[in-house]
Design a protein around this motif. Sequence first.
Motif, mmCIF file in Angstrom:
data_model
loop_
_atom_site.group_PDB
_atom_site.id
_atom_site.type_symbol
_atom_site.label_atom_id
_atom_site.label_comp_id
_atom_site.label_asym_id
_atom_site.label_seq_id
_atom_site.Cartn_x
_atom_site.Cartn_y
_atom_site.Cartn_z
ATOM 1 N N ALA A 27 0.846 -1.204 0.000
ATOM 2 C CA ALA A 27 0.000 0.000 0.000
ATOM 3 C C ALA A 27 0.873 1.244 0.000
ATOM 4 C CB ALA A 27 -0.928 -0.006 1.220
ATOM 5 N N ARG A 28 1.891 1.242 0.859
ATOM 6 C CA ARG A 28 2.772 2.408 0.944
ATOM 7 C C ARG A 28 3.549 2.609 -0.352
ATOM 8 N NH1 ARG A 28 4.902 1.752 6.543
ATOM 9 N NH2 ARG A 28 5.844 -0.021 5.509
ATOM 10 N N GLU A 29 4.087 1.510 -0.884
ATOM 11 C CA GLU A 29 4.913 1.627 -2.106
ATOM 12 C C GLU A 29 4.093 2.073 -3.313
ATOM 13 O OE1 GLU A 29 6.848 -2.160 -2.426
ATOM 14 O OE2 GLU A 29 8.370 -1.635 -0.907
ATOM 15 N N LEU A 30 2.876 1.540 -3.460
ATOM 16 C CA LEU A 30 2.050 1.907 -4.616
ATOM 17 C C LEU A 30 1.622 3.367 -4.540
ATOM 18 C CD1 LEU A 30 -0.086 -1.340 -4.907
ATOM 19 C CD2 LEU A 30 1.579 -0.524 -6.589
ATOM 20 N N TRP A 31 1.305 3.837 -3.325
ATOM 21 C CA TRP A 31 0.935 5.260 -3.209
ATOM 22 C C TRP A 31 2.145 6.150 -3.493
ATOM 23 C CZ3 TRP A 31 -3.418 7.537 -3.764
ATOM 24 C CH2 TRP A 31 -4.616 6.910 -3.406
ATOM 25 N N ARG A 32 3.309 5.729 -3.057
ATOM 26 C CA ARG A 32 4.513 6.515 -3.364
ATOM 27 C C ARG A 32 4.687 6.599 -4.881
ATOM 28 N NH1 ARG A 32 9.036 8.359 -0.985
ATOM 29 N NH2 ARG A 32 8.654 7.570 1.114
ATOM 30 N N TYR B 7 -7.253 13.947 -10.885
ATOM 31 C CA TYR B 7 -7.999 13.613 -9.664
ATOM 32 C C TYR B 7 -8.108 14.809 -8.714
ATOM 33 C CZ TYR B 7 -7.152 8.876 -11.340
ATOM 34 O OH TYR B 7 -7.112 7.740 -12.109
ATOM 35 N N ALA B 8 -7.808 15.997 -9.218
ATOM 36 C CA ALA B 8 -7.795 17.188 -8.344
ATOM 37 C C ALA B 8 -9.128 17.341 -7.608
ATOM 38 C CB ALA B 8 -7.507 18.438 -9.178
ATOM 39 N N ASN B 9 -9.053 17.713 -6.334
ATOM 40 C CA ASN B 9 -10.282 17.781 -5.534
ATOM 41 C C ASN B 9 -10.787 19.209 -5.340
ATOM 42 O OD1 ASN B 9 -8.617 18.922 -3.596
ATOM 43 N ND2 ASN B 9 -8.941 17.342 -2.058
ATOM 44 N N SER B 10 -11.966 19.311 -4.704
ATOM 45 C CA SER B 10 -12.545 20.624 -4.374
ATOM 46 C C SER B 10 -12.975 20.568 -2.908
ATOM 47 C CB SER B 10 -13.765 20.890 -5.253
ATOM 48 O OG SER B 10 -14.868 20.167 -4.709
ATOM 49 N N PRO B 11 -13.218 21.745 -2.295
ATOM 50 C CA PRO B 11 -13.608 21.727 -0.879
ATOM 51 C C PRO B 11 -14.974 21.091 -0.635
ATOM 52 C CG PRO B 11 -12.989 23.947 -1.594
ATOM 53 C CD PRO B 11 -13.098 23.105 -2.824
ATOM 54 N N LYS C 225 -13.096 7.563 -8.508
ATOM 55 C CA LYS C 225 -12.168 8.577 -7.995
ATOM 56 C C LYS C 225 -10.875 7.967 -7.455
ATOM 57 C CE LYS C 225 -15.305 12.320 -7.248
ATOM 58 N NZ LYS C 225 -15.739 13.417 -6.388
ATOM 59 N N TRP C 226 -10.779 6.630 -7.475
ATOM 60 C CA TRP C 226 -9.550 5.980 -7.020
ATOM 61 C C TRP C 226 -8.587 5.912 -8.206
ATOM 62 C CZ3 TRP C 226 -11.067 1.068 -3.675
ATOM 63 C CH2 TRP C 226 -11.988 1.455 -2.685
ATOM 64 N N PRO C 227 -7.314 6.184 -7.981
ATOM 65 C CA PRO C 227 -6.357 6.193 -9.110
ATOM 66 C C PRO C 227 -6.300 4.848 -9.833
ATOM 67 C CG PRO C 227 -5.352 7.110 -7.126
ATOM 68 C CD PRO C 227 -6.669 6.554 -6.709
ATOM 69 N N THR C 228 -6.132 4.919 -11.163
ATOM 70 C CA THR C 228 -6.001 3.686 -11.954
ATOM 71 C C THR C 228 -4.524 3.340 -12.153
ATOM 72 O OG1 THR C 228 -6.078 5.072 -13.917
ATOM 73 C CG2 THR C 228 -8.121 3.981 -13.262
ATOM 74 N N PRO D 83 -0.622 3.252 -10.045
ATOM 75 C CA PRO D 83 -0.223 1.983 -10.656
ATOM 76 C C PRO D 83 -1.415 1.012 -10.780
ATOM 77 C CG PRO D 83 1.206 2.579 -8.802
ATOM 78 C CD PRO D 83 0.100 3.537 -8.799
ATOM 79 N N PRO D 84 -1.357 0.084 -11.753
ATOM 80 C CA PRO D 84 -2.519 -0.755 -12.066
ATOM 81 C C PRO D 84 -3.090 -1.529 -10.881
ATOM 82 C CG PRO D 84 -0.815 -1.016 -13.727
ATOM 83 C CD PRO D 84 -0.222 -0.151 -12.664
ATOM 84 N N SER D 85 -2.247 -1.954 -9.935
ATOM 85 C CA SER D 85 -2.787 -2.754 -8.823
ATOM 86 C C SER D 85 -3.262 -1.890 -7.645
ATOM 87 C CB SER D 85 -1.734 -3.749 -8.336
ATOM 88 O OG SER D 85 -0.525 -3.059 -8.090
ATOM 89 N N LEU D 86 -3.176 -0.566 -7.775
ATOM 90 C CA LEU D 86 -3.485 0.293 -6.627
ATOM 91 C C LEU D 86 -4.924 0.142 -6.133
ATOM 92 C CD1 LEU D 86 -2.607 2.398 -4.552
ATOM 93 C CD2 LEU D 86 -2.970 4.191 -6.239
ATOM 94 N N ARG D 87 -5.886 0.107 -7.055
ATOM 95 C CA ARG D 87 -7.292 0.016 -6.613
ATOM 96 C C ARG D 87 -7.560 -1.238 -5.796
ATOM 97 N NH1 ARG D 87 -11.352 2.118 -11.451
ATOM 98 N NH2 ARG D 87 -10.758 4.314 -11.303
ATOM 99 N N LYS D 88 -7.004 -2.357 -6.268
ATOM 100 C CA LYS D 88 -7.204 -3.630 -5.574
ATOM 101 C C LYS D 88 -6.591 -3.548 -4.175
ATOM 102 C CE LYS D 88 -6.079 -8.554 -6.293
ATOM 103 N NZ LYS D 88 -4.872 -8.736 -5.469
ATOM 104 N N VAL D 89 -5.394 -2.965 -4.101
ATOM 105 C CA VAL D 89 -4.706 -2.870 -2.808
ATOM 106 C C VAL D 89 -5.433 -1.904 -1.869
ATOM 107 C CG1 VAL D 89 -2.554 -2.091 -1.715
ATOM 108 C CG2 VAL D 89 -2.478 -3.680 -3.635
#
Length: 380
Positions: free
Chosen positions: A118-123, A136-140, A178-181, A183-189
């Motif tokens: 989880a940590r490595e994929l988010w990095r 994926y930019a957010n708003s308030p 809204k979850w990043p696509t 790295p490819p395995s990020l959503r699953k993780v």
Amino acid sequence: MMSCQAWPEPVVRVQSLAESGLSSIPSRYIRPHSQRPSNTTSLAPHKPSQADYDHDHGHNHDHDHDHINIPVVDFEHLFSEDYILREEVFRRVDEACQEWGFFQVVNHGVSHELMKSARELWREFFNQPLEVKEEYANSPTTYEGYGSRLGVHKGATLDWSDYFFLHYMPPSLRNQAKWPTFPPSLRKVIAEYSEGVVKLGGRVLNVMSTNLGLKEDFLLNAFGGESELGACLRVNFYPKCPQPDLTLGLSPHSDPGGMTILLPDDFVSGLQVRKGDEWITVKPVPNAFIINIGDQIQVLSNAIYKSVEHRVIVNSNQDRVSLAMFYNPRSDLLIEPAKELVTKEKPALYSPMTYDEYRLYIRLNGPCGKAQVESLASQT
């Protein structure tokens, strides 16, 4: 609910600032003298070792800065048949909640491989080109997505960090689009990791409820129960900073929600917890989660357990990534001190309020110490 649809001024990505090679930070990030981390420069990045773990695991420390650390609780015997071993786990959690509002937990049931990936994929996500992240930019209005600031007041002092925020519970708020696509395995993780951490949160709430003399499922039910509680993930990215002694990665605050389960960076310390008038730098134990009490548990426990101010410092030679799972009451439930904990001698300290009403204040003002929960104490 939010009056504010957009950020009050153009959003600057701190990671891009850091990577531009600037030697001094823009004034927007410079904190007033009284709020600067005084001894940041002497805090070398700390790689925790097994020795730290052994050291923190069974000894009371001298109260010098190099050795003090928040309590470490081993959950190995949480379900033990052995009453004495099990009671020891409960006692240590209770002591940590009353004395610190923070503790680290090991043998917590979440796979170490899952934590690491989880940590490595988010990095890896944060190291994508800016245009990939900006999608994926957010708003308030929701905060969901890629962001760089929390408060919406124009001209506020900003924190030296970027983040990615997403909803996990209740399932009706989960928006995988809204979850990043990448790295490819990020959503699953994200899904596997969140499921494991939310389960751990339920176990911790049971221990806290029992310690408070309430029914084991009291806190979980007060949060809306297993299927309706709120849980959201904020992944924090703290870029290296040329002037770490002038700024903070995250301003001092207590968490507005119920409880936070943090996966810290395993190489670089940055979290500081307030103990009296001092800031203690937390040394993460390998494969541990850091758990802290939020304002809603302070209210529910009628201040037997208190949320504690904490902040994040940055450094000049390494980026940091941490994952915070906020474990919260369902937003429309009234939160008030448990009736069982209210007596003539100890009347209710807080008036009933929904988590939504509570959170609005912080959305408008950004993190601001413990000003909010203290302002709510009934004026009796």
